[in-house]
Write a protein that holds these residues in place. Structure first.
Motif, PDB file in Angstrom:
ATOM      1  N   TRP A  13       0.831  -1.244   0.077  1.00  0.00           N
ATOM      2  CA  TRP A  13       0.010  -0.038  -0.042  1.00  0.00           C
ATOM      3  C   TRP A  13       0.804   1.310   0.140  1.00  0.00           C
ATOM      4  O   TRP A  13       2.206   1.355   0.754  1.00  0.00           O
ATOM      5  N   GLU A  16       1.073   7.079   2.021  1.00  0.00           N
ATOM      6  CA  GLU A  16      -0.064   7.933   2.725  1.00  0.00           C
ATOM      7  C   GLU A  16      -1.181   7.074   3.227  1.00  0.00           C
ATOM      8  O   GLU A  16      -1.622   7.487   4.331  1.00  0.00           O
ATOM      9  N   GLN A  17      -1.347   6.028   2.612  1.00  0.00           N
ATOM     10  CA  GLN A  17      -2.608   5.142   3.050  1.00  0.00           C
ATOM     11  C   GLN A  17      -2.205   4.455   4.546  1.00  0.00           C
ATOM     12  O   GLN A  17      -3.029   4.611   5.497  1.00  0.00           O
ATOM     13  N   GLU A  20      -2.267   7.283   7.227  1.00  0.00           N
ATOM     14  CA  GLU A  20      -3.416   7.735   7.630  1.00  0.00           C
ATOM     15  C   GLU A  20      -4.033   6.385   8.647  1.00  0.00           C
ATOM     16  O   GLU A  20      -4.673   6.802   9.600  1.00  0.00           O
ATOM     17  N   LEU A  21      -3.666   5.158   8.211  1.00  0.00           N
ATOM     18  CA  LEU A  21      -4.255   4.160   9.032  1.00  0.00           C
ATOM     19  C   LEU A  21      -3.727   4.272  10.459  1.00  0.00           C
ATOM     20  O   LEU A  21      -4.379   3.891  11.457  1.00  0.00           O
ATOM     21  N   HIS A  58     -12.192  -0.495  -1.832  1.00  0.00           N
ATOM     22  CA  HIS A  58     -11.348   0.404  -2.658  1.00  0.00           C
ATOM     23  C   HIS A  58      -9.717   0.061  -2.495  1.00  0.00           C
ATOM     24  O   HIS A  58      -9.151   0.751  -2.753  1.00  0.00           O
ATOM     25  N   VAL A  60      -8.149  -0.124   0.305  1.00  0.00           N
ATOM     26  CA  VAL A  60      -7.639   0.991   1.167  1.00  0.00           C
ATOM     27  C   VAL A  60      -7.569   0.050   2.638  1.00  0.00           C
ATOM     28  O   VAL A  60      -8.495  -0.477   2.870  1.00  0.00           O
TER      29      VAL A  60
END
Length: 63
Positions: A13, A16-17, A20-21, A58, A60
Motif C-alpha cells: 500500500w 500515505e494510506q 492515515e491508518l 477500494h 484501502v
C-alpha cells in the motif's frame, strides 16, 4: 461497505494510506502498558504468520 482480510505481505500500500491508518497511533490500552516498549519491536518476529490487514472495497487498509 465490503471488507476483506489479506495477509499484510500479500499487498503493498502507498505510504500515505499507511500513515492515515496509523495516524492516531496505538489504542490507550496498549500505550498505557509500561512494558510495551520492551516488546513492541518484536511483534513482527513473534507474530509474522498471522499478520493480517483488513481492506475495504477500494483496496484501502482500514485495520
Amino acid at each position: 461497505m465490503a471488507l476483506k482480510i489479506e495477509r499484510t505481505d500479500a499487498h503493498t500500500w502507498p505510504d500515505e494510506q499507511l500513515k492515515e491508518l496509523f495516524s492516531d497511533g496505538f489504542p490507550e490500552f496498549i500505550t498505557a502498558d509500561r512494558l510495551v516498549k520492551d516488546y513492541t519491536g518484536r511483534v513482527g518476529e513473534w507474530f509474522a504468520i498471522p499478520d493480517l490487514t483488513l481492506v475495504d472495497e477500494h483496496e484501502v487498509p482500514v485495520a
